[in-house]
Design a protein around this motif. Structure first.
Motif, PDB file in Angstrom:
ATOM      1  N   ALA A 171       3.533   6.240 -18.772  1.00 27.71           N
ATOM      2  CA  ALA A 171       2.386   5.686 -18.057  1.00 27.71           C
ATOM      3  C   ALA A 171       2.643   5.753 -16.561  1.00 27.71           C
ATOM      4  N   ASP A 172       1.562   5.796 -15.795  1.00 29.89           N
ATOM      5  CA  ASP A 172       1.623   5.938 -14.343  1.00 29.89           C
ATOM      6  C   ASP A 172       0.866   4.800 -13.668  1.00 29.89           C
ATOM      7  N   TYR A 173       1.314   4.471 -12.458  1.00 26.42           N
ATOM      8  CA  TYR A 173       0.703   3.373 -11.704  1.00 26.42           C
ATOM      9  C   TYR A 173       0.677   3.714 -10.227  1.00 26.42           C
ATOM     10  N   VAL A 174      -0.486   3.507  -9.591  1.00 25.91           N
ATOM     11  CA  VAL A 174      -0.633   3.599  -8.137  1.00 25.91           C
ATOM     12  C   VAL A 174      -1.274   2.308  -7.654  1.00 25.91           C
ATOM     13  N   PHE A 175      -0.594   1.600  -6.763  1.00 26.24           N
ATOM     14  CA  PHE A 175      -1.080   0.312  -6.261  1.00 26.24           C
ATOM     15  C   PHE A 175      -2.297   0.492  -5.374  1.00 26.24           C
TER      16      PHE A 175
ATOM     17  N   ASP B 180       8.054   4.987  -3.141  1.00 29.62           N
ATOM     18  CA  ASP B 180       8.081   5.987  -4.198  1.00 29.62           C
ATOM     19  C   ASP B 180       9.443   6.663  -4.156  1.00 29.62           C
ATOM     20  N   SER B 181       9.725   7.515  -5.114  1.00 27.59           N
ATOM     21  CA  SER B 181      10.951   8.305  -5.140  1.00 27.59           C
ATOM     22  C   SER B 181      10.616   9.634  -5.798  1.00 27.59           C
TER      23      SER B 181
ATOM     24  N   ASP C  53      11.479  11.162  -8.434  1.00 31.13           N
ATOM     25  CA  ASP C  53      11.171  11.082  -9.869  1.00 31.13           C
ATOM     26  C   ASP C  53      10.208   9.956 -10.204  1.00 31.13           C
ATOM     27  N   HIS C  54       9.739   9.241  -9.176  1.00 37.42           N
ATOM     28  CA  HIS C  54       8.801   8.118  -9.298  1.00 37.42           C
ATOM     29  C   HIS C  54       9.397   6.943 -10.089  1.00 37.42           C
ATOM     30  N   GLN C  55      10.730   6.940 -10.237  1.00 38.01           N
ATOM     31  CA  GLN C  55      11.385   5.902 -11.019  1.00 38.01           C
ATOM     32  C   GLN C  55      12.599   5.289 -10.329  1.00 38.01           C
ATOM     33  N   SER C  56      13.318   6.070  -9.520  1.00 38.21           N
ATOM     34  CA  SER C  56      14.604   5.617  -8.980  1.00 38.21           C
ATOM     35  C   SER C  56      14.483   4.448  -8.013  1.00 38.21           C
ATOM     36  N   HIS C  57      13.332   4.253  -7.397  1.00 43.17           N
ATOM     37  CA  HIS C  57      13.153   3.107  -6.497  1.00 43.17           C
ATOM     38  C   HIS C  57      12.969   1.805  -7.269  1.00 43.17           C
ATOM     39  N   MET C  58      12.888   1.926  -8.604  1.00 45.06           N
ATOM     40  CA  MET C  58      12.741   0.766  -9.480  1.00 45.06           C
ATOM     41  C   MET C  58      13.946   0.663 -10.415  1.00 45.06           C
ATOM     42  N   TYR C  59      14.178  -0.565 -10.931  1.00 45.46           N
ATOM     43  CA  TYR C  59      15.261  -0.787 -11.895  1.00 45.46           C
ATOM     44  C   TYR C  59      14.698  -1.602 -13.045  1.00 45.46           C
ATOM     45  N   ASN C  60      15.031  -1.177 -14.260  1.00 47.07           N
ATOM     46  CA  ASN C  60      14.423  -1.766 -15.436  1.00 47.07           C
ATOM     47  C   ASN C  60      15.321  -2.818 -16.079  1.00 47.07           C
ATOM     48  N   THR C  61      14.894  -4.066 -16.038  1.00 44.77           N
ATOM     49  CA  THR C  61      15.578  -5.138 -16.773  1.00 44.77           C
ATOM     50  C   THR C  61      14.652  -5.706 -17.849  1.00 44.77           C
TER      51      THR C  61
ATOM     52  N   PRO D 233       0.830  -1.210   0.000  1.00 46.36           N
ATOM     53  CA  PRO D 233       0.000   0.000   0.000  1.00 46.36           C
ATOM     54  C   PRO D 233       0.865   1.262   0.000  1.00 46.36           C
ATOM     55  N   GLY D 234       0.524   2.194  -0.852  1.00 47.58           N
ATOM     56  CA  GLY D 234       1.295   3.426  -1.002  1.00 47.58           C
ATOM     57  C   GLY D 234       2.290   3.390  -2.138  1.00 47.58           C
ATOM     58  N   PHE D 235       2.488   2.204  -2.729  1.00 46.64           N
ATOM     59  CA  PHE D 235       3.460   2.090  -3.813  1.00 46.64           C
ATOM     60  C   PHE D 235       2.950   2.796  -5.071  1.00 46.64           C
ATOM     61  N   ARG D 236       3.885   3.428  -5.790  1.00 44.83           N
ATOM     62  CA  ARG D 236       3.557   4.107  -7.045  1.00 44.83           C
ATOM     63  C   ARG D 236       4.798   4.188  -7.916  1.00 44.83           C
ATOM     64  N   MET D 237       4.595   4.293  -9.216  1.00 42.97           N
ATOM     65  CA  MET D 237       5.731   4.399 -10.126  1.00 42.97           C
ATOM     66  C   MET D 237       5.290   4.978 -11.464  1.00 42.97           C
ATOM     67  N   LEU D 238       6.289   5.433 -12.200  1.00 45.20           N
ATOM     68  CA  LEU D 238       6.109   6.050 -13.510  1.00 45.20           C
ATOM     69  C   LEU D 238       7.112   5.424 -14.458  1.00 45.20           C
ATOM     70  N   VAL D 239       6.703   5.188 -15.711  1.00 40.02           N
ATOM     71  CA  VAL D 239       7.636   4.730 -16.730  1.00 40.02           C
ATOM     72  C   VAL D 239       7.558   5.687 -17.907  1.00 40.02           C
ATOM     73  N   GLY D 240       8.715   6.021 -18.474  1.00 36.05           N
ATOM     74  CA  GLY D 240       8.767   6.957 -19.577  1.00 36.05           C
ATOM     75  C   GLY D 240       8.819   8.395 -19.109  1.00 36.05           C
ATOM     76  N   SER D 241       8.941   9.324 -20.061  1.00 33.62           N
ATOM     77  CA  SER D 241       9.008  10.748 -19.753  1.00 33.62           C
ATOM     78  C   SER D 241       8.431  11.545 -20.913  1.00 33.62           C
ATOM     79  N   SER D 242       7.503  12.429 -20.618  1.00 31.51           N
ATOM     80  CA  SER D 242       6.891  13.238 -21.673  1.00 31.51           C
ATOM     81  C   SER D 242       7.886  14.200 -22.312  1.00 31.51           C
ATOM     82  N   ALA D 243       9.043  14.411 -21.661  1.00 29.97           N
ATOM     83  CA  ALA D 243      10.053  15.324 -22.201  1.00 29.97           C
ATOM     84  C   ALA D 243      11.023  14.635 -23.157  1.00 29.97           C
TER      85      ALA D 243
END
Length: 333
Positions: free
Chosen positions: A269-273, A199-200, A202-210, A137-147
């Motif tokens: 895209a955005d995600y909130v658990f 969360d972090s 930038d909503h991304q640093s707490h995750m790693y993409n493989t 609960p409270g987890f969230r993340m973002l993938v990609g960047s509109s910029a």
């Protein structure tokens, strides 16, 4: 670190793979991750999931699974929110029209727009045998960047559809010619978590993409992000066919994402658990796959009519339909 260590030594293996539909909950300019509290946010999003969705969604307000009263998704225990930028067609006269969303052909008929959501742990055709730790609960993340103005990496793709069953080839940017069956946007999220931060900044640093392309098995998680979580992915099918006769001479791509991107590199895209209780963990610990996970095996599911009924009213109140002189929020573009 005690919590992290306990995650890494858990015995057993996960075998589940979820694929399910979500009807459109709302289409409006709010973004509680990137611009919390802003009404309106900078650009238009399509949102699916639980009706606790709002402009702020501060984790301090509590678990959204406890605040939502309905969900537009197949599984009635899933009050998570999932959202993406909206696609528009830009006419040669400079006006814009929102592209309708259609359901995936693999899903039950009658779903109102929305998207297909996946929680996998290996690939599209196998549910594997790894231990998968569900989000908290409270987890969230973002993938990609509109910029982004160039390819961001694997997992963010477009597919030119011959029909709703088309899956390949996956493209880094918009198709360069009319697509017979529409255009699909695909968003694969990272599946390695640091085990500490929900969360972090930038909503991304707490995750790693493989992540690998096309639902291929993700690589091993690094020591910095050692906890394997479900591989979340979205597929959104855009019915671009009504615009095929309007392509400009010369073949330039006439489609843009709602923040003005006509290349597609900024797709995000955005995600909130928001799964209720231990529902997602129970699913990840089961041996079900896709529709076999429904009807209490092990997840509770609901009918399409119930999914479509769950909606959230716009907090912005702007016109997003018909031919528009500008993209919503993008006056002068």
């Amino acid at each position: 670190m005690k919590f992290l260590s306990s995650l890494l030594v858990l015995a057993g293996s996960a075998e589940a793979a979820l694929r399910f539909g979500c009807a459109t909950l709302s289409i409006q300019r709010i973004d509680p991750l990137v611009q919390p509290g802003h009404v309106p946010s900078a650009h238009l999003h399509q949102i699916v999931g639980g009706n606790a969705f709002n402009a702020s969604m501060d984790p301090k307000d509590g678990d959204i699974a406890d605040r939502a009263t309905c969900t537009s998704c197949t599984f009635s225990e899933d009050f998570s929110n999932y959202w993406t930028a909206v696609m528009f067609f830009k006419h040669s006269n400079g006006s814009y029209k929102r592209v309708p969303i259609m359901q995936n052909g693999a899903l039950p008929n009658g779903i109102n727009g929305g998207m297909t959501v996946y929680y996998t742990q290996q690939d599209f055709s196998s549910n594997g045998n790894q231990k998968i730790t569900a989000f908290k609960p409270g987890f969230r993340m973002l993938v990609g960047s509109s910029a982004a103005t160039s390819k961001q990496g694997k997992g963010l793709k477009f597919v030119c559809l011959a029909d709703k069953g088309t899956r390949f080839p996956e493209l880094d940017d918009f198709p360069t010619s009319p697509c017979k069956g529409g255009i699909m946007t695909v968003h694969h999220f990272p599946a390695c978590w640091d085990g500490k931060n929900l969360d972090s900044p930038d909503h991304q640093s707490h995750m790693y993409n493989t992540v690998n392309d096309a639902f291929q098995n993700s690589g091993p998680c690094p020591s910095s992000h050692p906890v394997r979580v479900p591989q979340v992915a979205y597929e959104t099918l855009w019915d671009t066919t009504q615009f095929n006769s309007m392509w400009p001479s010369g073949g330039a791509n006439p489609f843009v994402l709602s923040y003005g991107d006509n290349q597609g590199y900024g797709t995000h895209a955005d995600y909130v658990f928001g799964w209720k209780g231990d529902a997602l963990q129970r699913a990840m610990d089961s041996s079900c796959m896709f529709t076999a996970c429904e009807n209490g095996r092990p997840l509770k599911s609901q009918a399409v009519a119930q999914m479509n009924k769950c909606q959230v009213k716009s907090q912005v109140g702007e016109n997003i339909d018909g031919w528009l002189p500008n993209l919503p929020g993008m006056e002068g573009m």
